[in-house]
Design a protein around this motif. Sequence first.
Motif, PDB file in Angstrom:
ATOM      1  N   SER A  99       0.854  -1.188   0.000  1.00  0.00           N
ATOM      2  CA  SER A  99       0.000   0.000   0.000  1.00  0.00           C
ATOM      3  C   SER A  99       0.887   1.235   0.000  1.00  0.00           C
ATOM      4  O   SER A  99       2.100   1.140   0.211  1.00  0.00           O
ATOM      5  CB  SER A  99      -0.934  -0.007   1.213  1.00  0.00           C
ATOM      6  OG  SER A  99      -0.183   0.028   2.410  1.00  0.00           O
ATOM      7  N   ALA A 100       0.273   2.380  -0.231  1.00  0.00           N
ATOM      8  CA  ALA A 100       1.038   3.624  -0.269  1.00  0.00           C
ATOM      9  C   ALA A 100       0.243   4.741   0.385  1.00  0.00           C
ATOM     10  O   ALA A 100      -0.988   4.752   0.349  1.00  0.00           O
ATOM     11  CB  ALA A 100       1.367   4.004  -1.709  1.00  0.00           C
ATOM     12  N   THR A 101       0.978   5.665   0.962  1.00  0.00           N
ATOM     13  CA  THR A 101       0.383   6.866   1.531  1.00  0.00           C
ATOM     14  C   THR A 101       0.402   7.964   0.463  1.00  0.00           C
ATOM     15  O   THR A 101       1.081   7.827  -0.557  1.00  0.00           O
ATOM     16  CB  THR A 101       1.186   7.355   2.748  1.00  0.00           C
ATOM     17  OG1 THR A 101       2.461   7.825   2.305  1.00  0.00           O
ATOM     18  CG2 THR A 101       1.348   6.254   3.786  1.00  0.00           C
ATOM     19  N   PRO A 102      -0.301   9.061   0.706  1.00  0.00           N
ATOM     20  CA  PRO A 102      -0.100  10.232  -0.163  1.00  0.00           C
ATOM     21  C   PRO A 102       1.317  10.771   0.027  1.00  0.00           C
ATOM     22  O   PRO A 102       2.038  10.367   0.958  1.00  0.00           O
ATOM     23  CB  PRO A 102      -1.132  11.246   0.358  1.00  0.00           C
ATOM     24  CG  PRO A 102      -2.127  10.444   1.136  1.00  0.00           C
ATOM     25  CD  PRO A 102      -1.368   9.266   1.683  1.00  0.00           C
ATOM     26  N   ALA A 103       1.712  11.708  -0.809  1.00  0.00           N
ATOM     27  CA  ALA A 103       3.015  12.363  -0.666  1.00  0.00           C
ATOM     28  C   ALA A 103       3.108  13.017   0.707  1.00  0.00           C
ATOM     29  O   ALA A 103       2.132  13.593   1.196  1.00  0.00           O
ATOM     30  CB  ALA A 103       3.202  13.415  -1.756  1.00  0.00           C
ATOM     31  N   VAL A 104       4.270  12.938   1.342  1.00  0.00           N
ATOM     32  CA  VAL A 104       4.422  13.501   2.685  1.00  0.00           C
ATOM     33  C   VAL A 104       4.126  14.995   2.714  1.00  0.00           C
ATOM     34  O   VAL A 104       3.618  15.510   3.713  1.00  0.00           O
ATOM     35  CB  VAL A 104       5.807  13.218   3.311  1.00  0.00           C
ATOM     36  CG1 VAL A 104       6.044  11.739   3.499  1.00  0.00           C
ATOM     37  CG2 VAL A 104       6.920  13.855   2.526  1.00  0.00           C
ATOM     38  N   GLY A 105       4.417  15.699   1.631  1.00  0.00           N
ATOM     39  CA  GLY A 105       4.194  17.138   1.585  1.00  0.00           C
ATOM     40  C   GLY A 105       2.740  17.535   1.579  1.00  0.00           C
ATOM     41  O   GLY A 105       2.421  18.719   1.690  1.00  0.00           O
ATOM     42  N   GLU A 106       1.841  16.585   1.464  1.00  0.00           N
ATOM     43  CA  GLU A 106       0.410  16.887   1.499  1.00  0.00           C
ATOM     44  C   GLU A 106      -0.175  16.732   2.891  1.00  0.00           C
ATOM     45  O   GLU A 106      -1.351  16.992   3.104  1.00  0.00           O
ATOM     46  CB  GLU A 106      -0.317  16.011   0.487  1.00  0.00           C
ATOM     47  CG  GLU A 106       0.111  16.365  -0.930  1.00  0.00           C
ATOM     48  CD  GLU A 106      -0.733  15.736  -2.000  1.00  0.00           C
ATOM     49  OE1 GLU A 106      -1.669  14.985  -1.678  1.00  0.00           O
ATOM     50  OE2 GLU A 106      -0.453  16.013  -3.172  1.00  0.00           O
ATOM     51  N   ASP A 107       0.646  16.317   3.844  1.00  0.00           N
ATOM     52  CA  ASP A 107       0.176  16.124   5.210  1.00  0.00           C
ATOM     53  C   ASP A 107       0.228  17.443   5.979  1.00  0.00           C
ATOM     54  O   ASP A 107       1.235  18.156   5.921  1.00  0.00           O
ATOM     55  CB  ASP A 107       1.048  15.068   5.901  1.00  0.00           C
ATOM     56  CG  ASP A 107       0.570  14.766   7.301  1.00  0.00           C
ATOM     57  OD1 ASP A 107      -0.368  13.953   7.427  1.00  0.00           O
ATOM     58  OD2 ASP A 107       1.132  15.356   8.247  1.00  0.00           O
ATOM     59  N   GLU A 108      -0.842  17.778   6.689  1.00  0.00           N
ATOM     60  CA  GLU A 108      -0.904  19.027   7.459  1.00  0.00           C
ATOM     61  C   GLU A 108       0.248  19.156   8.449  1.00  0.00           C
ATOM     62  O   GLU A 108       0.790  20.242   8.626  1.00  0.00           O
ATOM     63  CB  GLU A 108      -2.207  19.104   8.244  1.00  0.00           C
ATOM     64  CG  GLU A 108      -3.381  19.813   7.650  1.00  0.00           C
ATOM     65  CD  GLU A 108      -3.147  21.045   6.812  1.00  0.00           C
ATOM     66  OE1 GLU A 108      -2.710  22.089   7.337  1.00  0.00           O
ATOM     67  OE2 GLU A 108      -3.432  20.985   5.619  1.00  0.00           O
ATOM     68  N   ALA A 109       0.601  18.074   9.134  1.00  0.00           N
ATOM     69  CA  ALA A 109       1.681  18.139  10.126  1.00  0.00           C
ATOM     70  C   ALA A 109       3.023  18.449   9.464  1.00  0.00           C
ATOM     71  O   ALA A 109       3.844  19.183  10.032  1.00  0.00           O
ATOM     72  CB  ALA A 109       1.763  16.828  10.908  1.00  0.00           C
ATOM     73  N   VAL A 110       3.247  17.931   8.273  1.00  0.00           N
ATOM     74  CA  VAL A 110       4.487  18.223   7.547  1.00  0.00           C
ATOM     75  C   VAL A 110       4.491  19.688   7.131  1.00  0.00           C
ATOM     76  O   VAL A 110       5.507  20.391   7.284  1.00  0.00           O
ATOM     77  CB  VAL A 110       4.651  17.293   6.328  1.00  0.00           C
ATOM     78  CG1 VAL A 110       5.820  17.715   5.462  1.00  0.00           C
ATOM     79  CG2 VAL A 110       4.799  15.849   6.788  1.00  0.00           C
ATOM     80  N   LEU A 111       3.380  20.163   6.623  1.00  0.00           N
ATOM     81  CA  LEU A 111       3.294  21.573   6.236  1.00  0.00           C
ATOM     82  C   LEU A 111       3.516  22.475   7.450  1.00  0.00           C
ATOM     83  O   LEU A 111       4.223  23.489   7.363  1.00  0.00           O
ATOM     84  CB  LEU A 111       1.948  21.864   5.575  1.00  0.00           C
ATOM     85  CG  LEU A 111       1.704  21.135   4.243  1.00  0.00           C
ATOM     86  CD1 LEU A 111       0.298  21.431   3.746  1.00  0.00           C
ATOM     87  CD2 LEU A 111       2.747  21.507   3.216  1.00  0.00           C
TER      88      LEU A 111
END
Length: 122
Positions: A99-111
């Motif tokens: 399975s795969a997650t979305p791109a890390v840069g799309e996560d609110e916590a990363v932003l």
Amino acid sequence: MDMKALILFGHGARDSRWREPFDRLAGLWKTQHPNVRVELAFLELMKPSLEEAITLLADDGATDVVVVPVFFGQGGHLRNDFPVLLSDCQEKFPGMALSATPAVGEDEAVLQAIIEFSARAL
């Protein structure tokens, strides 16, 4: 018993120094989550490829692998190339759940972490 593992998936670059933050990220993972195997994989220009990383994990008995695209956004590579690669790997490793997650840069916590990093620069 299922063995979970993680792949941190990056684009890759010609300059080997580009990989250094990925190596640090994998090292941090290993320190903080020593019971869950992690591998790096790259789309192009660097090794291992996604298939090579999955092969390493399969050889170690992994049965459930989550791929985390360490990309800032869902550009053409993640929308077009990555699903094909993941599908090809699923065919080659039918006994493994991939399975795969979305791109890390799309996560609110990363932003938010980027906002905080930027604020410290002021």
